[in-house]
Design a protein around this motif. Structure first.
Motif, PDB file in Angstrom:
ATOM      1  N   LEU A 190      38.292  39.821  45.094  1.00  0.00           N
ATOM      2  CA  LEU A 190      38.575  38.785  46.089  1.00  0.00           C
ATOM      3  C   LEU A 190      39.371  37.634  45.477  1.00  0.00           C
ATOM      4  O   LEU A 190      40.405  37.229  46.016  1.00  0.00           O
ATOM      5  N   PHE A 191      38.910  37.111  44.329  1.00  0.00           N
ATOM      6  CA  PHE A 191      39.634  36.002  43.709  1.00  0.00           C
ATOM      7  C   PHE A 191      40.988  36.441  43.172  1.00  0.00           C
ATOM      8  O   PHE A 191      41.947  35.673  43.210  1.00  0.00           O
ATOM      9  N   GLY A 192      41.083  37.665  42.691  1.00  0.00           N
ATOM     10  CA  GLY A 192      42.383  38.180  42.265  1.00  0.00           C
ATOM     11  C   GLY A 192      43.366  38.195  43.419  1.00  0.00           C
ATOM     12  O   GLY A 192      44.524  37.785  43.283  1.00  0.00           O
ATOM     13  N   ALA A 193      42.902  38.645  44.575  1.00  0.00           N
ATOM     14  CA  ALA A 193      43.765  38.676  45.760  1.00  0.00           C
ATOM     15  C   ALA A 193      44.122  37.264  46.224  1.00  0.00           C
ATOM     16  O   ALA A 193      45.283  36.987  46.562  1.00  0.00           O
ATOM     17  N   ILE A 194      43.154  36.366  46.230  1.00  0.00           N
ATOM     18  CA  ILE A 194      43.415  34.977  46.642  1.00  0.00           C
ATOM     19  C   ILE A 194      44.408  34.322  45.686  1.00  0.00           C
ATOM     20  O   ILE A 194      45.380  33.689  46.115  1.00  0.00           O
ATOM     21  N   PHE A 195      44.185  34.491  44.387  1.00  0.00           N
ATOM     22  CA  PHE A 195      45.087  33.892  43.405  1.00  0.00           C
ATOM     23  C   PHE A 195      46.482  34.508  43.483  1.00  0.00           C
ATOM     24  O   PHE A 195      47.484  33.815  43.331  1.00  0.00           O
ATOM     25  N   GLY A 196      46.562  35.819  43.707  1.00  0.00           N
ATOM     26  CA  GLY A 196      47.867  36.468  43.850  1.00  0.00           C
ATOM     27  C   GLY A 196      48.613  35.949  45.066  1.00  0.00           C
ATOM     28  O   GLY A 196      49.801  35.615  44.995  1.00  0.00           O
ATOM     29  N   PHE A 197      47.910  35.865  46.179  1.00  0.00           N
ATOM     30  CA  PHE A 197      48.503  35.372  47.422  1.00  0.00           C
ATOM     31  C   PHE A 197      49.002  33.936  47.268  1.00  0.00           C
ATOM     32  O   PHE A 197      50.149  33.618  47.598  1.00  0.00           O
ATOM     33  N   THR A 198      48.137  33.074  46.728  1.00  0.00           N
ATOM     34  CA  THR A 198      48.537  31.674  46.599  1.00  0.00           C
ATOM     35  C   THR A 198      49.627  31.483  45.538  1.00  0.00           C
ATOM     36  O   THR A 198      50.445  30.569  45.655  1.00  0.00           O
ATOM     37  N   ALA A 199      49.658  32.348  44.514  1.00  0.00           N
ATOM     38  CA  ALA A 199      50.734  32.258  43.515  1.00  0.00           C
ATOM     39  C   ALA A 199      52.085  32.562  44.152  1.00  0.00           C
ATOM     40  O   ALA A 199      53.084  31.900  43.852  1.00  0.00           O
ATOM     41  N   ILE A 200      52.125  33.526  45.059  1.00  0.00           N
ATOM     42  CA  ILE A 200      53.367  33.844  45.771  1.00  0.00           C
ATOM     43  C   ILE A 200      53.797  32.657  46.631  1.00  0.00           C
ATOM     44  O   ILE A 200      54.963  32.238  46.602  1.00  0.00           O
ATOM     45  N   HIS A 237      46.678  36.144  35.749  1.00  0.00           N
ATOM     46  CA  HIS A 237      45.225  36.269  35.807  1.00  0.00           C
ATOM     47  C   HIS A 237      44.747  36.839  37.143  1.00  0.00           C
ATOM     48  O   HIS A 237      43.662  37.416  37.209  1.00  0.00           O
ATOM     49  N   ALA A 238      45.552  36.721  38.186  1.00  0.00           N
ATOM     50  CA  ALA A 238      45.238  37.405  39.449  1.00  0.00           C
ATOM     51  C   ALA A 238      45.279  38.915  39.218  1.00  0.00           C
ATOM     52  O   ALA A 238      44.370  39.643  39.651  1.00  0.00           O
ATOM     53  N   ILE A 239      46.309  39.369  38.537  1.00  0.00           N
ATOM     54  CA  ILE A 239      46.431  40.805  38.244  1.00  0.00           C
ATOM     55  C   ILE A 239      45.287  41.257  37.338  1.00  0.00           C
ATOM     56  O   ILE A 239      44.692  42.320  37.556  1.00  0.00           O
ATOM     57  N   LEU A 240      44.959  40.433  36.330  1.00  0.00           N
ATOM     58  CA  LEU A 240      43.834  40.757  35.456  1.00  0.00           C
ATOM     59  C   LEU A 240      42.536  40.885  36.263  1.00  0.00           C
ATOM     60  O   LEU A 240      41.780  41.847  36.082  1.00  0.00           O
ATOM     61  N   LEU A 241      42.286  39.927  37.152  1.00  0.00           N
ATOM     62  CA  LEU A 241      41.053  39.979  37.957  1.00  0.00           C
ATOM     63  C   LEU A 241      41.006  41.220  38.841  1.00  0.00           C
ATOM     64  O   LEU A 241      39.947  41.830  38.996  1.00  0.00           O
ATOM     65  N   LEU A 242      42.143  41.602  39.412  1.00  0.00           N
ATOM     66  CA  LEU A 242      42.162  42.817  40.222  1.00  0.00           C
ATOM     67  C   LEU A 242      41.815  44.042  39.379  1.00  0.00           C
ATOM     68  O   LEU A 242      41.015  44.886  39.791  1.00  0.00           O
ATOM     69  N   ALA A 243      42.412  44.136  38.204  1.00  0.00           N
ATOM     70  CA  ALA A 243      42.122  45.273  37.322  1.00  0.00           C
ATOM     71  C   ALA A 243      40.653  45.264  36.888  1.00  0.00           C
ATOM     72  O   ALA A 243      39.983  46.308  36.910  1.00  0.00           O
ATOM     73  N   LEU A 244      40.157  44.091  36.509  1.00  0.00           N
ATOM     74  CA  LEU A 244      38.766  43.996  36.078  1.00  0.00           C
ATOM     75  C   LEU A 244      37.799  44.271  37.223  1.00  0.00           C
ATOM     76  O   LEU A 244      36.696  44.789  36.986  1.00  0.00           O
TER      77      LEU A 244
END
Length: 129
Positions: free
Chosen positions: A7-17, A49-56
């Motif tokens: 969830l946080f990986g997706a949120i961080f990825g979205f907001t980074a874009i 770190h969004a990508i890292l969180l998604l992988a983790l």
């Protein structure tokens, strides 16, 4: 599986874009080259770190204590590191620099490094065996 990390990986990825586009298009005229570079650094670290969180999220388990520490330190690190950079840049662009955010950025970096160190620790036993 860790739904928190996903969830946080997706949120961080979205907001980074969103923030990256905001910086590249809307802030480009308002910020100095140095401020824009700092803003971009925050976006890059957030996306990495969004990508890292998604992988983790697909590898770690919320029920294992060290896994929770890894995920939580990375989430906290992104908030403290990237979002303090955004605050510093945007406030200085408006001539109202929020100086209290200055010490928060390295603290966020420390949390990110701690997350990586915990990940190393978690898997270092594989080298010994």
């Amino acid at each position: 599986m860790s739904f928190t990390a996903i969830l946080f990986g997706a949120i961080f990825g979205f907001t980074a874009i969103i923030l990256g586009a905001f910086g590249a298009h809307l802030l480009k005229k308002k910020l100095t080259a140095e401020q824009l570079q700092s803003f971009e650094t925050g976006v890059k670290y957030q996306m990495y770190h969004a990508i890292l969180l998604l992988a983790l999220g697909f590898q770690l388990n919320n029920e294992i204590t060290i896994d929770c520490y890894i995920i939580n330190t990375i989430i906290i690190g992104v908030f403290l590191f990237s979002f303090s950079i955004y605050g510093l840049v945007l406030s200085s662009a408006n001539n109202k620099k929020l100086k209290f955010l200055g010490p928060i950025t390295p603290l966020g970096g420390l949390f990110l490094a701690l997350g990586w160190a915990l990940l190393i620790y978690k898997y270092s036993y594989l080298i010994i065996i």
